[in-house]
Write an enzyme that holds these catalytic residues in place. Sequence first.
Site, mmCIF file in Angstrom:
data_model
loop_
_atom_site.group_PDB
_atom_site.id
_atom_site.type_symbol
_atom_site.label_atom_id
_atom_site.label_comp_id
_atom_site.label_asym_id
_atom_site.label_seq_id
_atom_site.Cartn_x
_atom_site.Cartn_y
_atom_site.Cartn_z
ATOM 1 N N LYS A 13 8.718 -3.784 -82.106
ATOM 2 C CA LYS A 13 8.781 -5.095 -82.749
ATOM 3 C C LYS A 13 7.594 -5.971 -82.329
ATOM 4 C CE LYS A 13 12.797 -6.082 -80.843
ATOM 5 N NZ LYS A 13 13.093 -4.908 -79.994
ATOM 6 N N ARG A 88 20.178 -11.459 -80.953
ATOM 7 C CA ARG A 88 20.588 -10.204 -80.341
ATOM 8 C C ARG A 88 22.110 -10.082 -80.267
ATOM 9 N NH1 ARG A 88 15.694 -9.250 -77.215
ATOM 10 N NH2 ARG A 88 15.801 -7.317 -76.103
ATOM 11 N N ARG A 122 5.753 2.608 -70.795
ATOM 12 C CA ARG A 122 5.143 1.346 -71.211
ATOM 13 C C ARG A 122 4.426 0.646 -70.055
ATOM 14 N NH1 ARG A 122 8.389 -2.913 -74.881
ATOM 15 N NH2 ARG A 122 9.716 -3.299 -73.085
ATOM 16 N N ARG A 151 7.042 -3.465 -66.272
ATOM 17 C CA ARG A 151 8.090 -4.493 -66.225
ATOM 18 C C ARG A 151 9.254 -4.009 -65.368
ATOM 19 N NH1 ARG A 151 9.115 -6.258 -72.407
ATOM 20 N NH2 ARG A 151 11.263 -6.158 -71.652
ATOM 21 N N ARG A 162 20.017 -1.423 -70.821
ATOM 22 C CA ARG A 162 19.549 -2.171 -71.989
ATOM 23 C C ARG A 162 19.945 -1.465 -73.278
ATOM 24 N NH1 ARG A 162 13.510 -2.317 -70.791
ATOM 25 N NH2 ARG A 162 13.227 -3.508 -72.692
HETATM 26 P P1 ADP Z 1 12.802 -5.546 -75.266
HETATM 27 O O1 ADP Z 1 11.660 -4.746 -74.794
HETATM 28 O O2 ADP Z 1 14.115 -5.096 -74.730
HETATM 29 O O3 ADP Z 1 12.798 -5.817 -76.749
HETATM 30 P P2 ADP Z 1 12.456 -8.382 -74.703
HETATM 31 O O4 ADP Z 1 11.134 -8.657 -74.108
HETATM 32 O O5 ADP Z 1 12.724 -8.764 -76.097
HETATM 33 O O6 ADP Z 1 12.698 -6.859 -74.458
HETATM 34 O O7 ADP Z 1 13.589 -9.031 -73.781
HETATM 35 C C1 ADP Z 1 13.672 -8.791 -72.400
HETATM 36 C C2 ADP Z 1 15.003 -9.308 -71.859
HETATM 37 O O8 ADP Z 1 15.094 -10.729 -72.082
HETATM 38 C C3 ADP Z 1 16.246 -8.736 -72.519
HETATM 39 O O9 ADP Z 1 16.620 -7.487 -71.973
HETATM 40 C C4 ADP Z 1 17.266 -9.844 -72.240
HETATM 41 O O10 ADP Z 1 17.739 -9.788 -70.915
HETATM 42 C C5 ADP Z 1 16.436 -11.106 -72.389
HETATM 43 N N1 ADP Z 1 16.510 -11.604 -73.781
HETATM 44 C C6 ADP Z 1 15.488 -11.647 -74.685
HETATM 45 N N2 ADP Z 1 15.913 -12.134 -75.873
HETATM 46 C C7 ADP Z 1 17.236 -12.392 -75.720
HETATM 47 C C8 ADP Z 1 18.263 -12.883 -76.581
HETATM 48 N N3 ADP Z 1 18.006 -13.197 -77.866
HETATM 49 N N4 ADP Z 1 19.513 -13.018 -76.080
HETATM 50 C C9 ADP Z 1 19.797 -12.709 -74.805
HETATM 51 N N5 ADP Z 1 18.891 -12.231 -73.941
HETATM 52 C C10 ADP Z 1 17.621 -12.063 -74.381
#
Ligand code: ADP
Length: 204
Positions: A13, A88, A122, A151, A162
């Site tokens: 994404k 989410r 990653r 990360r 996750r």
């Molecule tokens: P990913 O690589 O999982 O898409 P993101 O960078 O989007 O990771 O998000 C990292 C973390 O930030 C998630 O695992 C969650 O803990 C938190 N997070 C991000 N967006 C949301 C959301 N919309 N609702 C709840 N937690 C979120």
Amino acid sequence: MNLILLGAPGAGKGSQAVNLKERYGIPHISTGDAFRSNIAKGTEIGLYAKSFIDKGLLVPDEVVVGIVDARLKEPDCEKGFILDGFPRTVNQAQALDKITAVDLVIDFKVDRATVINRLSGRRSCSCGGTFHISKLDSEYCPVCGKKLYIRDDDKPEVIEERLKVYEETTAPVADYYRAQGKLFEVDATRELDEVYRDIVEKLG
Ligand code: ADP
Ligand code: ZN
């Protein structure tokens, strides 16, 4: 154009958002990036969010919705936006419907094995860039030259958690938008440029 990028962690994404933002001239809003920047600055929200993020859990809805609501009210969102990583949960999707009208939801479909391979390989940069180890020839960012890092939530135990959260809590968000006739599915196991072509074809 109000766009949402939906899909498992590691579905690509964020990578697509970089190109879409350029093409359509609308901001890329990543809730994950917003939390990481808050964590880096040591803000109260950052400190609170970190306790969930490091375990692979979602940050509570009220906090995330508050951040997104404030961000969408900024003037650069008037022409539209690309939301990445939000909503989410179905509850977040309902909250967003009260804030603004969503035009299209792009659902990045990937299988579990691909996700695990992508996340465990990653490497990330503080400039927002992410790269797969198989395509890097040094430990420095090919875009800005800073040192890349892994990360904390890209470690194997956290990846499992996750994915579980994604399957149980986020996958139903696709059904929510399908019922509204707004869901566009793309096969995101393919190379970035092929996925991009499909999206642009749909958006025009
Ligand atoms: P990913 O690589 O999982 O898409 P993101 O960078 O989007 O990771 O998000 C990292 C973390 O930030 C998630 O695992 C969650 O803990 C938190 N997070 C991000 N967006 C949301 C959301 N919309 N609702 C709840 N937690 C979120
Ligand atoms: Zn960089």
